[in-house]
Design a protein around this motif. Sequence first.
Motif, PDB file in Angstrom:
ATOM      1  N   ALA A 225       0.824  -1.204   0.000  1.00 16.97           N
ATOM      2  CA  ALA A 225       0.000   0.000   0.000  1.00 16.97           C
ATOM      3  C   ALA A 225       0.866   1.266   0.000  1.00 16.97           C
ATOM      4  O   ALA A 225       0.552   2.248  -0.695  1.00 16.97           O
ATOM      5  CB  ALA A 225      -0.926   0.001   1.212  1.00 16.97           C
ATOM      6  N   ASP A 226       1.944   1.268   0.754  1.00 16.58           N
ATOM      7  CA  ASP A 226       2.846   2.422   0.760  1.00 16.58           C
ATOM      8  C   ASP A 226       3.481   2.631  -0.617  1.00 16.58           C
ATOM      9  O   ASP A 226       3.628   3.774  -1.076  1.00 16.58           O
ATOM     10  CB  ASP A 226       3.929   2.230   1.811  1.00 16.58           C
ATOM     11  N   ARG A 227       3.856   1.542  -1.260  1.00 14.87           N
ATOM     12  CA  ARG A 227       4.452   1.664  -2.598  1.00 14.87           C
ATOM     13  C   ARG A 227       3.442   2.237  -3.597  1.00 14.87           C
ATOM     14  O   ARG A 227       3.769   3.158  -4.364  1.00 14.87           O
ATOM     15  CB  ARG A 227       4.927   0.286  -3.056  1.00 14.87           C
ATOM     16  N   LEU A 228       2.211   1.718  -3.593  1.00 13.12           N
ATOM     17  CA  LEU A 228       1.195   2.226  -4.523  1.00 13.12           C
ATOM     18  C   LEU A 228       0.840   3.677  -4.201  1.00 13.12           C
ATOM     19  O   LEU A 228       0.608   4.474  -5.126  1.00 13.12           O
ATOM     20  CB  LEU A 228      -0.054   1.352  -4.448  1.00 13.12           C
ATOM     21  N   ARG A 229       0.816   4.028  -2.938  1.00 17.66           N
ATOM     22  CA  ARG A 229       0.531   5.421  -2.583  1.00 17.66           C
ATOM     23  C   ARG A 229       1.659   6.335  -3.070  1.00 17.66           C
ATOM     24  O   ARG A 229       1.399   7.456  -3.538  1.00 17.66           O
ATOM     25  CB  ARG A 229       0.361   5.540  -1.069  1.00 17.66           C
ATOM     26  N   ALA A 230       2.909   5.862  -2.980  1.00 17.20           N
ATOM     27  CA  ALA A 230       4.023   6.655  -3.504  1.00 17.20           C
ATOM     28  C   ALA A 230       3.897   6.848  -5.007  1.00 17.20           C
ATOM     29  O   ALA A 230       4.175   7.942  -5.533  1.00 17.20           O
ATOM     30  CB  ALA A 230       5.347   5.975  -3.161  1.00 17.20           C
ATOM     31  N   VAL A 231       3.456   5.818  -5.717  1.00 14.37           N
ATOM     32  CA  VAL A 231       3.265   5.940  -7.171  1.00 14.37           C
ATOM     33  C   VAL A 231       2.174   6.954  -7.486  1.00 14.37           C
ATOM     34  O   VAL A 231       2.329   7.808  -8.378  1.00 14.37           O
ATOM     35  CB  VAL A 231       2.928   4.560  -7.761  1.00 14.37           C
ATOM     36  N   LEU A 232       1.051   6.874  -6.765  1.00 13.06           N
ATOM     37  CA  LEU A 232      -0.050   7.812  -7.011  1.00 13.06           C
ATOM     38  C   LEU A 232       0.354   9.245  -6.673  1.00 13.06           C
ATOM     39  O   LEU A 232       0.014  10.191  -7.406  1.00 13.06           O
ATOM     40  CB  LEU A 232      -1.269   7.395  -6.191  1.00 13.06           C
ATOM     41  N   LEU A 233       1.075   9.432  -5.581  1.00 11.49           N
ATOM     42  CA  LEU A 233       1.520  10.779  -5.212  1.00 11.49           C
ATOM     43  C   LEU A 233       2.500  11.332  -6.241  1.00 11.49           C
ATOM     44  O   LEU A 233       2.461  12.526  -6.577  1.00 11.49           O
ATOM     45  CB  LEU A 233       2.165  10.747  -3.823  1.00 11.49           C
ATOM     46  N   THR A 234       3.372  10.486  -6.758  1.00 12.49           N
ATOM     47  CA  THR A 234       4.323  10.939  -7.776  1.00 12.49           C
ATOM     48  C   THR A 234       3.595  11.326  -9.059  1.00 12.49           C
ATOM     49  O   THR A 234       3.955  12.317  -9.707  1.00 12.49           O
ATOM     50  CB  THR A 234       5.352   9.837  -8.061  1.00 12.49           C
ATOM     51  N   ALA A 235       2.593  10.537  -9.430  1.00 12.80           N
ATOM     52  CA  ALA A 235       1.820  10.875 -10.629  1.00 12.80           C
ATOM     53  C   ALA A 235       1.082  12.200 -10.451  1.00 12.80           C
ATOM     54  O   ALA A 235       1.043  13.035 -11.365  1.00 12.80           O
ATOM     55  CB  ALA A 235       0.827   9.752 -10.933  1.00 12.80           C
ATOM     56  N   ARG A 236       0.514  12.427  -9.272  1.00 15.10           N
ATOM     57  CA  ARG A 236      -0.166  13.698  -9.030  1.00 15.10           C
ATOM     58  C   ARG A 236       0.824  14.852  -8.988  1.00 15.10           C
ATOM     59  O   ARG A 236       0.529  15.961  -9.475  1.00 15.10           O
ATOM     60  CB  ARG A 236      -0.952  13.618  -7.719  1.00 15.10           C
ATOM     61  N   ALA A 237       2.004  14.615  -8.442  1.00 17.22           N
ATOM     62  CA  ALA A 237       3.025  15.662  -8.411  1.00 17.22           C
ATOM     63  C   ALA A 237       3.498  16.009  -9.818  1.00 17.22           C
ATOM     64  O   ALA A 237       3.789  17.175 -10.113  1.00 17.22           O
ATOM     65  CB  ALA A 237       4.196  15.209  -7.551  1.00 17.22           C
ATOM     66  N   THR A 238       3.575  15.021 -10.702  1.00 18.04           N
ATOM     67  CA  THR A 238       3.996  15.292 -12.077  1.00 18.04           C
ATOM     68  C   THR A 238       3.011  16.208 -12.780  1.00 18.04           C
ATOM     69  O   THR A 238       3.402  17.095 -13.552  1.00 18.04           O
ATOM     70  CB  THR A 238       4.140  13.967 -12.842  1.00 18.04           C
ATOM     71  N   GLU A 239       1.711  15.997 -12.532  1.00 14.10           N
ATOM     72  CA  GLU A 239       0.711  16.878 -13.136  1.00 14.10           C
ATOM     73  C   GLU A 239       0.757  18.290 -12.544  1.00 14.10           C
ATOM     74  O   GLU A 239       0.465  19.268 -13.238  1.00 14.10           O
ATOM     75  CB  GLU A 239      -0.681  16.279 -12.938  1.00 14.10           C
ATOM     76  N   LYS A 240       1.124  18.403 -11.276  1.00 17.70           N
ATOM     77  CA  LYS A 240       1.159  19.720 -10.621  1.00 17.70           C
ATOM     78  C   LYS A 240       2.454  20.473 -10.876  1.00 17.70           C
ATOM     79  O   LYS A 240       2.557  21.639 -10.480  1.00 17.70           O
ATOM     80  CB  LYS A 240       0.984  19.560  -9.107  1.00 17.70           C
ATOM     81  N   LEU A 241       3.427  19.844 -11.513  1.00 23.72           N
ATOM     82  CA  LEU A 241       4.774  20.414 -11.567  1.00 23.72           C
ATOM     83  C   LEU A 241       4.793  21.790 -12.219  1.00 23.72           C
ATOM     84  O   LEU A 241       5.469  22.706 -11.738  1.00 23.72           O
ATOM     85  CB  LEU A 241       5.707  19.457 -12.314  1.00 23.72           C
ATOM     86  N   GLU A 242       4.070  21.981 -13.289  1.00 21.48           N
ATOM     87  CA  GLU A 242       4.097  23.252 -13.996  1.00 21.48           C
ATOM     88  C   GLU A 242       3.202  24.297 -13.345  1.00 21.48           C
ATOM     89  O   GLU A 242       3.577  25.468 -13.245  1.00 21.48           O
ATOM     90  CB  GLU A 242       3.665  23.033 -15.452  1.00 21.48           C
ATOM     91  N   SER A 243       2.020  23.882 -12.894  1.00 20.35           N
ATOM     92  CA  SER A 243       1.056  24.859 -12.371  1.00 20.35           C
ATOM     93  C   SER A 243       1.196  25.107 -10.870  1.00 20.35           C
ATOM     94  O   SER A 243       0.944  26.213 -10.392  1.00 20.35           O
ATOM     95  CB  SER A 243      -0.370  24.382 -12.667  1.00 20.35           C
TER      96      SER A 243
END
Length: 528
Positions: A225-243
Amino acid sequence: MIKLVIFAALVLVLGYGFSWLADRPGDLSLIWEGQLYQTKLIVAATALIALIAIVMVAWWLLRSIWTSPYAVTRYFRARKRDRGYQALSTGLIAAGAGNALLARKMAARSRGLLRADQEPLIILLEAQAALIEGRHDEARAKFEAMTGDPETKELGLRGLYLEAKRLGANEAARQYAEQAADNAPYLPWAAQATLEYRSQAGRWDDAIRLLEQQKAARVVEKQEADRLRAVLLTARATEKLESDPAGARDDATHALRLSADFEPAAIVAAKALFREDKIRKAAGILEQAWKAHPHPEIGRTYVRARSGDSAVDRLKRAEKLEALRPNNVESLLVVAQAAVDAKDFAKARAKAEAAARIEPREAAFLLLADIEEAETGDQGRIRHWLAQALKAPRDPAWVADGFVSDKWLPLSPITGQLDAFVWKVPYGQAEGPAEEGAVVSIDQALRTLPPVREARPESPVNDHRIIELERAATIAEAARPAPKPTPPAKATDDTSSEARPFFGGRPDDPGVRNPMAEPEPKTRLRLF
């Protein structure tokens, strides 16, 4: 066993009581309506116990006669139920084995012996028989009927989900999975499917919330669960990177706390900090990730941390990375690339050759070709290194389900699986040394490296035209007819025995024309 113990204890108590009365003889007198009735005490006790036993037997007989109609009915009902469950069990086994005829027959027999509203397994057997026979519409109707019963709702939703996946109706499958996950987040298939669907739609917040529910219900282990949460957080951070760099930084750093060796999270966190001009903190994150596992993207991000740095400054940063992980292929390649940009070709060549000695793979030889192109421009040497790169093992890349990506992605574009990308050699090639004889070592490649040719003067004609002209001249030389042999002339003086001078040269060099030689025969091949 307990009943046997109780019976034995009762017998012992009665025996003890009778022995006690026998040791204490006495008479029992009863006066009733002027008559005196006298008897022994032990006889009176025996008569009393016998009377109680007779009453109990009589009550049992009367009760048995009174309830005999119900007992007979219950007997035949139980027998019918047993036959129905036997038919149902046989039908389920037949459905599992793929015997549609027997499954359909047993389903009909079970429905005749059992009540379908009291036994939902009959509907399941009929649905399975319909699926085996290819009557999918009937099977879907059965599954929809199951969703109306709270006891079989989850089973019906799973059947509808599988049917929607079979038909390729992804939207319907998503709705069934989400409905099942909302009602029962502990279902692994529903939770996993809903998590992937929400991730594919970019609903990262809903996906993280569902993952927390799975973790609370212990559907997934804490580490997973921690690994999957890290993946989801990284994906959300990638979308937020520019804005939203601040939000991207928070998500990426949280992902790093959950999975310290997750390189994409470190890269996104560093890029977000670079946008906030926090160079030192970002460099610390990248250095820590580089120590754990050197990755080419980490090296490129670290070297180009500041856009205004010169090539020499980037080379110094690359050398700092090399100091953190010396004698590492990725460290040597990063320094070699930075040295090429800084035009320090000697250092670039030394680092690239050292990387090729440690691990002779494609990137090292391609970098040597780039060095040759930048330093000498010798096409022969460039082709030599490119040939070595073709024979060398491929470089690691992000691979998921046979799909190779130049960057990390949270989902597999083939199956939609979450956290499917792995950093490895693509196309099933094993990491490490190639098979013996398949790859030329760097020392052998250096021994066969052609010497540097002299640079030709610049010509207004392009390189393609020069190559075509040289090819045409070679063809003309090959097509020229051989001169007829002439008998040797007799020697008239002393100078005739001297060797004739050589007036030729290479195939593309006509040399000096001999004025005493016969004129060359004309050919019909025209070069221009």
